[in-house]
Design a protein around this motif. Sequence first.
Motif, short mmCIF file in Angstrom:
data_model
loop_
_atom_site.label_atom_id
_atom_site.label_comp_id
_atom_site.label_asym_id
_atom_site.label_seq_id
_atom_site.Cartn_x
_atom_site.Cartn_y
_atom_site.Cartn_z
N ALA A 47 -70.47 23.66 45.73
CA ALA A 47 -70.60 24.58 44.61
C ALA A 47 -71.58 24.02 43.58
CB ALA A 47 -69.24 24.84 43.97
N GLY A 48 -71.50 22.74 43.31
CA GLY A 48 -72.42 22.11 42.36
C GLY A 48 -73.86 22.21 42.84
N GLU A 49 -74.06 22.02 44.12
CA GLU A 49 -75.41 22.13 44.68
C GLU A 49 -75.92 23.56 44.59
OE1 GLU A 49 -77.49 19.76 45.65
OE2 GLU A 49 -76.02 18.20 45.22
N HIS A 50 -75.05 24.54 44.77
CA HIS A 50 -75.45 25.94 44.65
C HIS A 50 -75.87 26.26 43.21
CE1 HIS A 50 -74.57 27.14 48.72
NE2 HIS A 50 -73.33 26.68 48.63
N VAL A 51 -75.16 25.70 42.25
CA VAL A 51 -75.52 25.89 40.84
C VAL A 51 -76.89 25.29 40.56
CG1 VAL A 51 -74.92 25.27 38.46
CG2 VAL A 51 -73.14 26.07 40.02
N LYS A 52 -77.13 24.09 41.08
CA LYS A 52 -78.45 23.46 40.91
C LYS A 52 -79.54 24.32 41.51
CE LYS A 52 -76.97 18.64 41.21
NZ LYS A 52 -77.11 17.43 42.03
N ASP A 53 -79.29 24.84 42.71
CA ASP A 53 -80.28 25.69 43.37
C ASP A 53 -80.56 26.94 42.55
OD1 ASP A 53 -80.48 23.93 45.49
OD2 ASP A 53 -79.17 25.10 46.83
N ALA A 54 -79.52 27.54 42.00
CA ALA A 54 -79.70 28.74 41.19
C ALA A 54 -80.50 28.42 39.94
CB ALA A 54 -78.34 29.34 40.81
N GLY A 55 -80.24 27.28 39.33
CA GLY A 55 -80.99 26.88 38.15
C GLY A 55 -82.47 26.69 38.45
N ARG A 56 -82.75 26.08 39.60
CA ARG A 56 -84.14 25.90 40.02
C ARG A 56 -84.81 27.24 40.28
NH1 ARG A 56 -82.16 22.06 43.87
NH2 ARG A 56 -81.84 20.13 42.75
N ASP A 57 -84.06 28.17 40.88
CA ASP A 57 -84.62 29.49 41.15
C ASP A 57 -84.98 30.21 39.85
OD1 ASP A 57 -84.32 29.03 43.85
OD2 ASP A 57 -82.48 30.26 44.05
N VAL A 58 -84.11 30.10 38.86
CA VAL A 58 -84.36 30.73 37.56
C VAL A 58 -85.58 30.09 36.90
CG1 VAL A 58 -83.46 31.04 35.22
CG2 VAL A 58 -82.00 31.50 37.19
N ARG A 59 -85.63 28.75 36.93
CA ARG A 59 -86.76 28.04 36.34
C ARG A 59 -88.06 28.45 37.02
NH1 ARG A 59 -86.74 22.27 38.02
NH2 ARG A 59 -87.83 23.23 39.75
N ASP A 60 -88.04 28.54 38.34
CA ASP A 60 -89.25 28.93 39.07
C ASP A 60 -89.66 30.37 38.76
OD1 ASP A 60 -89.28 26.41 40.16
OD2 ASP A 60 -88.43 27.03 42.10
N ALA A 61 -88.69 31.24 38.59
CA ALA A 61 -88.99 32.64 38.30
C ALA A 61 -89.61 32.79 36.92
CB ALA A 61 -87.72 33.47 38.40
N LEU A 62 -89.23 31.93 35.99
CA LEU A 62 -89.76 32.03 34.62
C LEU A 62 -91.10 31.31 34.48
CD1 LEU A 62 -86.48 31.45 32.60
CD2 LEU A 62 -87.66 33.61 33.05
N SER A 63 -91.48 30.54 35.47
CA SER A 63 -92.75 29.80 35.38
C SER A 63 -93.93 30.64 35.77
CB SER A 63 -92.72 28.58 36.31
OG SER A 63 -91.71 27.71 35.89
#
Length: 63
Positions: A47-63
């Motif tokens: 679950a923690g790894e999924h949260v990290k992945d989601a955070g990276r996806d959001v960061r990438d989408a905003l870049s």
Amino acid sequence: MSIGDKIKNKAEELSGKAKQGVGEATDNPRLYAEGEAQEAAAHAKQAGEHVKDAGRDVRDALS
């Protein structure tokens, strides 16, 4: 989540399930509980790894 982390977490989950099975088969509640705890820890890591992945996806989408 790296593939190595996925494999380690899945192996830990399966190890926990195996301990539960052995604990149940041998009527050993301590081993069964140990297996449950190990499986729950693996799920928490996943679950923690999924949260990290989601955070990276959001960061990438905003870049």
